[in-house]
Write an enzyme that holds these catalytic residues in place. Structure first.
Site, PDB file in Angstrom:
ATOM      1  CB  CYS A 118      -0.873   0.144   1.344  1.00 27.26           C
ATOM      2  SG  CYS A 118      -1.976  -1.399   1.033  1.00 27.26           S
ATOM      3  CG  HIS A 260      -3.165   3.487   2.073  1.00 32.32           C
ATOM      4  ND1 HIS A 260      -3.962   2.779   1.055  1.00 32.32           N
ATOM      5  CD2 HIS A 260      -3.077   2.258   2.851  1.00 32.32           C
ATOM      6  CE1 HIS A 260      -4.124   1.686   1.310  1.00 32.32           C
ATOM      7  NE2 HIS A 260      -3.717   1.344   2.562  1.00 32.32           N
ATOM      8  CG  ASN A 291      -6.699  -0.932   1.495  1.00 34.99           C
ATOM      9  OD1 ASN A 291      -6.022  -0.905   0.380  1.00 34.99           O
ATOM     10  ND2 ASN A 291      -6.311  -1.401   2.612  1.00 34.99           N
TER      11      ASN A 291
HETATM   12  O1  UT7 Z   1      -3.837  -1.108   3.773  1.00 35.83           O
HETATM   13  C1  UT7 Z   1      -2.624  -1.153   4.524  1.00 35.83           C
HETATM   14  C2  UT7 Z   1      -2.515  -2.585   5.333  1.00 35.83           C
HETATM   15  N1  UT7 Z   1      -3.952  -2.880   5.728  1.00 35.83           N
HETATM   16  C3  UT7 Z   1      -4.560  -2.066   6.994  1.00 35.83           C
HETATM   17  O2  UT7 Z   1      -4.196  -1.087   7.407  1.00 35.83           O
HETATM   18  C4  UT7 Z   1      -5.657  -2.847   7.521  1.00 35.83           C
HETATM   19  C5  UT7 Z   1      -5.473  -2.912   9.018  1.00 35.83           C
HETATM   20  N2  UT7 Z   1      -6.375  -3.667   9.743  1.00 35.83           N
HETATM   21  C6  UT7 Z   1      -7.845  -3.294   9.780  1.00 35.83           C
HETATM   22  O3  UT7 Z   1      -8.111  -2.455   9.063  1.00 35.83           O
HETATM   23  C7  UT7 Z   1      -8.554  -4.127  10.841  1.00 35.83           C
HETATM   24  O4  UT7 Z   1      -7.869  -4.715  11.795  1.00 35.83           O
HETATM   25  C8  UT7 Z   1      -9.415  -5.042  10.028  1.00 35.83           C
HETATM   26  C9  UT7 Z   1     -10.689  -4.357   9.391  1.00 35.83           C
HETATM   27  C10 UT7 Z   1      -8.969  -6.094   9.319  1.00 35.83           C
HETATM   28  C11 UT7 Z   1     -10.350  -5.909  11.025  1.00 35.83           C
HETATM   29  O5  UT7 Z   1     -11.060  -4.943  12.149  1.00 35.83           O
HETATM   30  P1  UT7 Z   1     -10.627  -5.378  13.651  1.00 35.83           P
HETATM   31  O6  UT7 Z   1     -11.667  -4.207  14.280  1.00 35.83           O
HETATM   32  O7  UT7 Z   1      -9.201  -5.053  13.944  1.00 35.83           O
HETATM   33  O8  UT7 Z   1     -11.271  -6.818  13.965  1.00 35.83           O
HETATM   34  P2  UT7 Z   1     -10.490  -7.902  14.466  1.00 35.83           P
HETATM   35  O9  UT7 Z   1      -9.498  -8.484  13.435  1.00 35.83           O
HETATM   36  O10 UT7 Z   1      -9.911  -7.618  15.965  1.00 35.83           O
HETATM   37  O11 UT7 Z   1     -11.701  -8.986  14.639  1.00 35.83           O
HETATM   38  C12 UT7 Z   1     -12.569  -8.745  15.522  1.00 35.83           C
HETATM   39  C13 UT7 Z   1     -13.595 -10.064  15.088  1.00 35.83           C
HETATM   40  C14 UT7 Z   1     -13.055 -11.304  15.014  1.00 35.83           C
HETATM   41  O12 UT7 Z   1     -13.745 -12.507  15.595  1.00 35.83           O
HETATM   42  P3  UT7 Z   1     -13.432 -13.082  17.010  1.00 35.83           P
HETATM   43  O13 UT7 Z   1     -12.081 -13.385  16.885  1.00 35.83           O
HETATM   44  O14 UT7 Z   1     -13.381 -11.887  17.971  1.00 35.83           O
HETATM   45  O15 UT7 Z   1     -14.553 -14.050  16.987  1.00 35.83           O
HETATM   46  C15 UT7 Z   1     -12.843 -11.394  13.525  1.00 35.83           C
HETATM   47  O16 UT7 Z   1     -12.684 -12.800  13.241  1.00 35.83           O
HETATM   48  O17 UT7 Z   1     -14.177  -9.609  13.945  1.00 35.83           O
HETATM   49  C16 UT7 Z   1     -14.100 -10.791  12.835  1.00 35.83           C
HETATM   50  N3  UT7 Z   1     -14.063 -10.578  11.657  1.00 35.83           N
HETATM   51  C17 UT7 Z   1     -15.388 -10.320  10.977  1.00 35.83           C
HETATM   52  N4  UT7 Z   1     -16.555 -10.397  11.183  1.00 35.83           N
HETATM   53  C18 UT7 Z   1     -17.345 -10.176  10.444  1.00 35.83           C
HETATM   54  C19 UT7 Z   1     -13.253 -10.097  10.931  1.00 35.83           C
HETATM   55  N5  UT7 Z   1     -13.380  -9.731   9.749  1.00 35.83           N
HETATM   56  C20 UT7 Z   1     -14.816  -9.703   9.646  1.00 35.83           C
HETATM   57  C21 UT7 Z   1     -15.858  -9.578   8.882  1.00 35.83           C
HETATM   58  N6  UT7 Z   1     -17.089  -9.852   9.126  1.00 35.83           N
HETATM   59  N7  UT7 Z   1     -15.594  -9.244   7.424  1.00 35.83           N
END
Ligand code: UT7
Length: 342
Positions: A118, A260, A291
């Site tokens: 990115c 970004h 993204n």
């Molecule tokens: O582009 C440059 C590099 N990329 C980034 O900068 C992206 C950085 N990360 C993020 O944007 C976020 O961490 C995410 C959007 C990927 C995830 O959001 P989060 O609020 O950090 O969620 P998390 O990873 O802490 O996950 C929380 C829960 C998990 O379930 P459990 O383990 O609590 O049961 C995930 O499995 O949310 C779950 N989860 C989802 N649930 C529904 C993850 N993706 C999804 C989804 N729908 N699409």
């Protein structure tokens, strides 16, 4: 960290182009086959839709489309080099840029890919600014293009929700450091100790030379979302602050923040820390395009110019974070140049 603050001749933005594939994918489209929901995706990422290429369309195709528009926007001038930032090259070898250059009718020019996920656009900007400063090019076509959906694991709800396809390009020309559109101090950095946060584990030399064949799912893109989130906020804030200091700007003097579009929460957390107020100063298009990795920053700039949200004279701060991990930031007083959307 390297600093290419212009003590020599500057690189000036001369025109922009952007191209998005016709197929728009809604959160409900994803929820039809993944355990996710429109509510989760919108509240955690700020994304409502993203674009996906049709089967058979490659990153090179998108890059040519965006490149053509940028060259037209810049008045049809020729360029001496093509730099393509991408995470999804058409092939592992050779680079995609030479084929893109040839398809654009650019004969015998240097053309190469930049791989910083990115942050690729800002790393590509570093290469372009360097070519121009060294007198190796008068004009450079810098493209960010991705068919990111081609590397997503169809079963991974986290990455499927975030990433989309698209391309955008900028023409840079040699100019004066004081004129509008001149790229200001450009800061780039990396921390390879965090290289596992964002990766495609298989396909490279490490697994090809391994005695144990990788499982098929290792050929897909993987991201440790929460750790990436934390690093993204910290690194983007720090590099953006340094770029502002080097430019001699105070945060309250920033008219537009072009970050970004990783996740709306990341962009807002960074802007809050920098002291850039919510509203029109924070440019955003993640709601519609998701993204788009290497394409994200130029796509945001091109769409913001076309919609009138980014105007001549705006003091613009640009920042990105990506796999590697890598980061970068720069400043530019926005010039009066067109942006063509396809
Ligand atoms: O582009 C440059 C590099 N990329 C980034 O900068 C992206 C950085 N990360 C993020 O944007 C976020 O961490 C995410 C959007 C990927 C995830 O959001 P989060 O609020 O950090 O969620 P998390 O990873 O802490 O996950 C929380 C829960 C998990 O379930 P459990 O383990 O609590 O049961 C995930 O499995 O949310 C779950 N989860 C989802 N649930 C529904 C993850 N993706 C999804 C989804 N729908 N699409």
């Amino acid at each position: 960290m390297t600093d290419t603050a212009s003590g020599r001749r500057a690189s000036v933005i001369a025109g922009l182009g952007a191209w998005l594939p016709p197929q728009q994918v809604t959160n409900d489209d994803l929820a039809a086959y993944l355990d996710t929901s429109d509510e989760w995706i919108r509240s955690r990422t700020g994304i409502s839709t993203r674009y996906r290429v049709d089967p058979g369309t490659s990153t090179g195709d998108l890059a040519v489309a965006a490149g053509e528009l940028a060259l037209k926007a810049a008045g049809g001038i020729g360029v001496d080099a093509v730099v393509l930032g991408t995470t999804t090259p058409d092939r592992l070898c050779p680079a995609t840029a030479p084929e893109v250059a040839s398809r654009l009718g650019l004969v015998d020019v240097p053309a190469f890919d930049i791989s910083a996920v990115c942050t690729s656009f800002l790393y590509g900007l570093g290469a372009s600014v360097g070519l121009i400063a060294a007198g190796m090019a008068e004009r450079v076509l810098l493209i960010g293009a991705e068919t990111f959906t081609s590397i997503l694991d169809p079963r991974d709800r986290t990455t499927a929700a975030i990433f989309g396809d698209g391309a955008a390009a900028v023409v840079l020309r040699a100019g004066d450091p004081q004129e509008p559109g001149a790229i200001g101090p450009l800061l780039l950095g990396s921390d390879g100790t965090q290289s596992d946060l964002i990766q495609i584990p298989a396909g490279g030399a490490r697994t090809r030379n391994s005695t144990v064949p990788p499982p098929p799912e290792d050929h897909f893109f993987r991201m440790n979302g929460s750790d990436t989130y934390r690093h993204a906020v910290e690194r983007t804030t720090a590099v953006a602050r340094t770029a502002l200091e080097r430019a001699g700007w105070l945060p309250e003097q920033v008219d537009r923040f072009a970050a970004h579009q990783a996740n709306a929460r990341i962009v807002n957390a960074v802007a809050d820390r920098l002291g850039i107020p919510a509203g029109e100063r924070r440019l955003a298009n993640i709601d519609r395009v998701g993204n788009t990795a290497a394409a994200s920053v130029p796509l945001l700039l091109a769409e913001s110019v076309a919609s009138g949200r980014l105007r001549p004279g705006d003091r613009t701060l640009i920042a990105a974070f990506g796999g590697g991990v890598t980061w970068g930031a720069t400043t530019v007083v926005w010039p009066d140049v067109p942006a063509l959307l396809g």
